[in-house]
Design a protein around this motif. Structure first.
Motif, short mmCIF file in Angstrom:
data_model
loop_
_atom_site.label_atom_id
_atom_site.label_comp_id
_atom_site.label_asym_id
_atom_site.label_seq_id
_atom_site.Cartn_x
_atom_site.Cartn_y
_atom_site.Cartn_z
N TYR A 10 46.11 45.87 44.76
CA TYR A 10 45.55 47.10 44.04
C TYR A 10 45.20 48.30 44.77
O TYR A 10 45.20 49.23 44.21
N GLY A 22 35.05 47.66 47.36
CA GLY A 22 36.56 47.51 46.99
C GLY A 22 37.62 48.31 47.95
O GLY A 22 38.95 48.00 48.16
N GLU A 36 40.02 49.09 40.12
CA GLU A 36 39.93 47.63 39.76
C GLU A 36 38.48 47.45 39.37
O GLU A 36 37.57 48.21 39.72
N THR A 37 38.24 46.63 38.53
CA THR A 37 36.72 46.40 38.15
C THR A 37 35.90 45.51 38.88
O THR A 37 36.78 44.71 39.60
N ALA A 93 37.13 41.79 38.21
CA ALA A 93 38.48 41.57 38.68
C ALA A 93 38.42 41.27 39.99
O ALA A 93 38.88 40.48 40.62
N LEU A 94 37.64 42.13 40.96
CA LEU A 94 37.50 41.89 42.38
C LEU A 94 36.61 40.44 42.67
O LEU A 94 36.95 39.89 43.49
N ASN A 135 38.99 37.53 41.92
CA ASN A 135 40.11 37.66 42.80
C ASN A 135 39.61 37.28 44.32
O ASN A 135 40.35 37.66 45.48
#
Length: 517
Positions: free
Chosen positions: A20, A49, A185-186, A189-190, A193
């Motif tokens: 990402y 992030g 990336e939200t 989502a982080l 993952n």
């Protein structure tokens, strides 16, 4: 050391970027190649992030493929130094432009890192040559202090990076200074993952209507300190810590130095290890305190807003918001301090003592950043007021006295609804308190053997009585301190009188037989 931690360390040394992050760099460079040379682009990515990793790799690639120079701007000295270190780890030689920097050798550098105020001074006195700056990167771009420098870079591509593309000033929306937003990336989502830990939130219903809003749009330090430095609030904080995070590494955020100092003494008095940090600490004191915090498993650190940016401590287990804020950015920054993953850490605790969860929703909710960027006032104007938040509270008996009233099936009394029903029938508002007193009396009698037991139980209802009086005062739009104080005293006297006069009759109604003499 786990493979996960090794991968993170590799990433930070510039050896590896996640998919990402590589995708973000590609997106930004595509815009750089197709947009005008003076384009202003904003990039959003949640705290944790790796924004610094992304723009450090961008700088490396840019300098490799272009003959112009790069400037990175930050708003705090700590971020300035951290950014310089990160750039160096990516093989980018850079010069930090601080108040003590000797700029005689500036021609030898293609990358500069500067704090906004220092840079402003150096540019105004003509000591820094920026004629060949092709790319300007602004870290924590939601701060408006950067915009005064845009006039110096009218032919440069400007990239702003932030976790929350919402200006710190409602009157200066980010859309006025940036042409476009790229949302990264939200948080969800982080988390999915395994790049961030998940927040487990415990929120408390807080009465905040005494707080005042200042010219910056957030609650004033004075009104916050008046509320959060009170003995009752300090005790609530200590109790919340003991319930949710006893023995765990905890970071407490306050609004005001005096509150933080009072928190320090409250925990010390309770025999709990804690340190206080604010912006008056020397560099040496700050380093010592943060080292202690890092190395002590059950450490508690109470602070103001000094640690909301540029502070990464993955061992933090709990974040306590011992303050309210109207800033979505600050809300996300504070909670984000606990989201760093480490070894098997997959979740962390958030204790909210400022109704922030009610105000903004869950940390990591699927916010439409594009809409917020384009129509910030539409979003801001729809944030719930304290009055509307508190109107939905359902004040239950405090857990410390629930056992004392275990025989009562219904301990909740909806003051607001009873008031609405009474006024609809043309009844006096006084009947609301009369019915509330009858309800409290029934609770006391249900759990007593004689009138003396009942009167003793009535004393335990102090907080519940105060809550009911507060709701009642709002219903009748009378809330002076003297009036509410009188109402509380009068209520307690009438409750005791009701118990003495009606104990036998109510007891017999409940049990079907009279009490023993």
């Amino acid at each position: 050391m786990s493979d996960r931690v090794e991968a993170l360390q590799d990433k930070k040394s510039g050896k590896e970027l996640y998919n990402y992050q590589q995708g973000a760099i590609q997106q930004i460079f595509e815009k750089f190649d197709t947009a005008p040379s003076d384009y202003h682009l904003l990039y959003q990515l949640p705290t944790g992030g790796g924004k610094t990793v992304i723009f450090s790799e961008m700088v490396r690639q840019y300098l490799k493929n272009h003959d112009r120079k790069v400037l990175v701007m930050t708003h705090r000295i700590e971020l300035c130094n951290q950014t310089s270190t990160m750039l160096t780890s990516f093989g980018v030689e850079n010069k930090v432009v601080n108040s003590k920097a000797n700029l005689d050798d500036q021609a030898n550098y293609s990358c500069f890192v500067a704090m906004v105020e220092t840079l402003n001074n150096r540019l105004n006195d003509g000591k820094l040559d920026i004629s060949d700056i092709g790319l300007v990167i602004i870290d924590e771009a939601h701060y408006n202090s950067f915009t005064k420098l845009f006039k110096f870079f009218e032919t440069s591509f400007i990239l702003g990076v932030t976790a929350t593309p919402l200006s710190s000033n409602k009157e200066l929306p980010m859309k006025d200074n940036y042409n476009e937003l790229i949302a990264g990336e939200t948080i969800e989502a982080l988390i999915e993952n395994e790049f961030l830990a998940r927040a487990e939130v415990f929120q408390y219903d807080m009465g905040l209507t005494s707080l005042e809003v200042g010219s910056n749009g957030d609650y004033t330090v004075k009104s916050s300190e008046d509320l959060y430095s009170s003995p009752a609030m300090l005790q609530k904080l200590v109790d919340a810590y003991k319930k949710h995070s006893l023995g765990k590494k905890t970071l407490i955020f306050n609004n005001g130095i005096n509150t933080s100092i009072n928190v320090y003494y409250a925990f010390r008095q309770a025999g709990i290890p804690i340190m206080h940090l604010d912006n008056t600490a020397t560099k040496k004191q700050r380093a010592q305190i943060l080292q202690w915090f890092k190395e002590t498993p059950n450490a508690i650190l109470t602070s103001v807003s000094i640690l909301t940016t540029g502070f990464d401590e993955p061992t933090i287990d709990t974040i306590i918001l011992n303050r309210a804020t109207k800033s979505l950015t600050l809300y996300y920054q504070m909670i984000g301090r606990g989201s760093r993953i480490l070894n098997n850490k997959s979740k962390f605790t958030v204790v909210d003592l400022g109704n922030n969860y009610y105000r903004f929703g869950p940390w990591g909710a699927d916010l439409d950043w594009q809409m917020i960027f384009k129509s910030p006032n539409y979003y801001i104007d729809r944030i719930q007021s304290d009055e509307s938040i508190e109107a939905k509270f359902r004040h239950e008996l405090h857990e410390d006295i629930q056992e004392d009233f275990a025989k009562s099936e219904d301990t909740y009394f909806d003051v607001k609804q009873v008031y609405i029903d009474a006024t609809a029938k043309g009844e006096s508002s006084k009947v609301v308190l009369e019915r509330s007193i009858e309800h409290h009396a029934k609770m006391c009698i249900e759990n007593s053997e004689d009138v003396y037991d009942a009167i003793a139980l009535a004393k335990l209802l102090k907080d519940d009585i105060n809550n009911r009086i507060a709701v009642y005062a709002k219903c009748i739009s009378k809330s002076t301190h003297n009036f509410i104080s009188w109402l509380k005293d009068d209520y307690k006297k009438k409750l005791n009188s009701y118990l003495r006069q009606n104990f036998d009759d109510v007891f017999e109604q409940i049990h079907g037989y009279p009490p023993e003499d």
